[in-house]
Design a protein around this motif. Structure first.
Motif: not given
Length: 426
Positions: A87-90, A209-218, A223-229
């Protein structure tokens, strides 16, 4: 965590931190120029993570008296550097990661500065530097064209690269922080690095670890993962703030107890604080771990509590004018009072032996903490040089030197010489 109370420490810290701030700004400006030349990629991600970093900076807080913490900003900046997915593309390159982090950091600091709230540009600049190193390490091991589509075969190298990047950021920040502490607080570099690595393992890994989780979800669902994570990050922020609040309350209680001897006339105004100031300086010089440093400071502040049980105050709070028996009885009573708190047992043990002669105490009993000897020497020096004594530092050192090996621990006296030789003043 570093303990320092002398009035020159902040000036020294700003001096050493100026290089860090300049380095962070140079990185930020260079990254912004390169990004402007190449163009911004995936601007919704840049905007979202930039806003998250700025918000994290705006709600930063001081957790250990030596620096401000911004866990949300740290996790968000690391996450932005680790984006790789369908979902990130480039994905953003290193320059864009640094540019977004730097601009967002300044945007988050500005409202705090305008509102007159505390902020720490040095720590924020350290974050820019460490994120730049993390992004570089990540791009070095994960190819530009790598796209994670959710398969476990791809997840192994990706997660390994993420952990390498987070570890790189933590180690770089620890090295920079240790160098800064060594210069500012005269703390041995190995001890400063040890403390920084401990903090990285406790607080830094949670943010990593919070950063890794946020990066994996996004990376997978956008960007829907951001409010979840963001919920775990908010919980981390809440836990850190609660810890900081508890530490401040704890410290305030100890200082209130210490002032009781001044109010009752058993110590001169500010005597306990001055003793703690010198004890902390010697503890830094000897490289004590943070937990022992905290106990040392509290023990120095509370070293005179037992005098309240004596019949009359010493003139000017000069407990050295008391007999050996009176001083040791006061130390034992003070230790008993401190033990009743139920949470200061190690502090009580330090106070209990703070008037023991070295020859009959620690020289023959290694279980007696060196902190007791530090408090003993700090109290003696304060009473010789402070308001009650009025001696010059050289004269006080000469007097204390006469008691080396008998009254005072030689290791501690050597530390006192180094501290005084570096220009320590109450």
């Amino acid at each position: 965590m570093t303990f320092m109370t002398d009035r020159d420490s902040q000036d020294k810290r700003l001096g050493s931190g100026a290089v860090i701030v300049i380095a962070g700004c140079v990185l930020g400006v260079a990254a912004l120029f390169i990004t402007g030349q190449h163009g911004l990629t995936e601007w919704p991600f840049a905007l979202t993570f930039g806003l998250l970093i700025a918000a994290g900076e705006m709600v930063q807080f001081k957790v250990d008296r030596s620096r401000n913490r911004a866990p949300i900003a740290t996790s968000a900046s690391l996450a932005y550097a680790l984006l790789r997915g369908t979902d990130v593309g480039l994905p953003p390159d290193v320059a864009q990661v640094v540019a977004v982090t730097w601009i967002a950091t300044l945007a988050g600091i500005a409202p705090r500065a305008i509102a007159g709230l505390s902020w720490d540009l040095v720590v924020s600049s350290r974050r820019v530097i460490s994120v730049a190193c993390a992004a570089t390490a990540f791009w070095a091991v994960i190819p530009d064209g790598f796209v994670w589509n959710g398969r476990w075969t791809q997840a192994v190298p990706l997660v390994a690269g993420m952990f390498l990047a987070v570890l790189t950021a933590g180690v770089v920040d620890a090295l920079v922080g240790a160098g800064q502490i060594t210069e500012a607080y005269n703390r041995p570099f190995p001890a400063a690095l040890r403390d920084e690595l401990v903090v990285m393992g406790q607080i830094g890994m949670a943010m990593g670890l919070g950063g890794i989780l946020l990066a994996a979800g996004a990376s997978l669902i956008g960007l829907w993962a951001v409010p979840l994570v963001i919920v775990p990050l908010l919980l981390t922020q809440f836990a850190f703030r609660r810890f900081a609040s508890a530490q401040r309350t704890y410290r305030t209680t100890v200082r209130s107890m210490a002032r009781s001897t001044e109010i009752a006339g058993f110590s001169s105004p500010g005597q306990n604080a001055r003793t703690a100031q010198l004890a902390v300086a010697m503890g830094n010089d000897l490289g004590l771990i943070p937990a022992r440093m905290e106990a040392l400071e509290y023990a120095a502040l509370l070293s005179g509590v037992g005098q309240l049980a004596l019949a009359d105050p010493s003139p000017g709070g000069a407990s050295l004018l008391r007999t050996r028996e009176e001083r040791q009885r006061a130390a034992e009573i003070g230790a008993s009072v401190i033990e009743r708190s139920g949470v200061l047992d190690h502090v009580a043990e330090i106070v209990r032996h703070s008037n023991d002669p070295y020859r009959h105490g620690r020289a023959n009993n290694a279980e007696i903490p060196v902190e007791s000897g530090i408090v003993n020497v700090a109290l003696a020096y304060e009473q010789l040089v402070g308001e009650g004594g009025g001696q010059s530092p050289d004269k006080a050192m000469e007097s204390i030197g006469l008691g080396i090996g008998a009254e005072y621990d030689p290791v501690v006296v050597d530390s006192l010489r180094r501290v005084i030789g570096r220009g320590f003043r109450f």
